[in-house]
Design an enzyme around this catalytic site. Structure first.
Site, PDB file in Angstrom:
ATOM      1  N   CYS A  43       5.396  -3.485  10.222  1.00 22.40           N
ATOM      2  CA  CYS A  43       4.684  -3.401  11.506  1.00 22.40           C
ATOM      3  C   CYS A  43       5.146  -4.480  12.480  1.00 22.40           C
ATOM      4  O   CYS A  43       4.806  -4.431  13.650  1.00 22.40           O
ATOM      5  CB  CYS A  43       3.182  -3.531  11.285  1.00 22.40           C
ATOM      6  SG  CYS A  43       2.755  -5.101  10.515  1.00 22.40           S
ATOM      7  N   CYS A  74      -1.531  -5.235   4.696  1.00 21.18           N
ATOM      8  CA  CYS A  74      -1.764  -6.307   5.668  1.00 21.18           C
ATOM      9  C   CYS A  74      -2.250  -7.577   4.974  1.00 21.18           C
ATOM     10  O   CYS A  74      -1.990  -8.683   5.445  1.00 21.18           O
ATOM     11  CB  CYS A  74      -2.807  -5.883   6.694  1.00 21.18           C
ATOM     12  SG  CYS A  74      -2.484  -4.283   7.434  1.00 21.18           S
TER      13      CYS A  74
HETATM   14 FE1  FES Z   1       0.643  -5.301  10.501  1.00 22.27          FE
HETATM   15 FE2  FES Z   1      -1.699  -5.004   9.498  1.00 22.27          FE
HETATM   16  S1  FES Z   1      -0.611  -3.542  10.632  1.00 22.27           S
HETATM   17  S2  FES Z   1      -0.378  -6.685   9.248  1.00 22.27           S
END
Ligand code: FES
Length: 137
Positions: free
Chosen positions: A34, A103
């Site tokens: 992400c 995460c």
């Molecule tokens: Fe990146 Fe949660 S979406 S750490």
């Protein structure tokens, strides 16, 4: 997607947010999926983590898990902080949605990276302490 009350609490009012000028160990970890980034600062006296601060450019789950993780290691011996798993942090938060579990790894890895930095500064090979960091930034 449902967040527990504790996750919401730590997301809205995260603990131990900020920078530390005189940190004994600093770790920065990025999540390749992400692009979120976390930086962890540790103050260590006599093998005890006396202060922790973090900064995250990340999602709600990353913020909540960092906040909880810093609470869990503050005041603890470095050996105990090394053993902190993302599962333990998730449990302390009463769970995370399954798609958000990755995460929570960010906080665990950022602590390990900061401890690796601390050991390196002490002239100790982090690998000899069993520190393995899987996600690097
Ligand atoms: Fe990146 Fe949660 S979406 S750490």
């Amino acid at each position: 997607m449902e967040y527990s009350e504790k996750v919401m609490e730590h997301f809205i009012h995260p603990h131990n947010v900020g920078k530390m000028e005189d940190a004994d160990g600093i770790g920065e970890i990025g999540n390749a999926k992400c692009g979120d980034i976390m930086r962890m600062y540790l103050k260590i006296d006599d093998g005890i983590i006396t202060d922790v601060k973090f900064n995250t450019y990340g999602c709600a789950s990353a913020i909540a898990t960092s906040s909880m993780a810093t609470d869990l290691i503050k005041g603890q011996p470095v050996e105990d902080a090394l053993k902190l798993t993302n599962q333990a942090v998730v449990e302390a938060l009463d769970g995370l949605p399954a798609v958000k579990i990755h995460c929570s790894v960010l906080a665990e890895q950022a602590i390990k990276a900061a401890l690796a930095d601390y050991y390196t500064k002490q002239g100790v090979d982090p690998a000899s302490k069993g520190i393995r960091i899987t996600e690097h930034h």
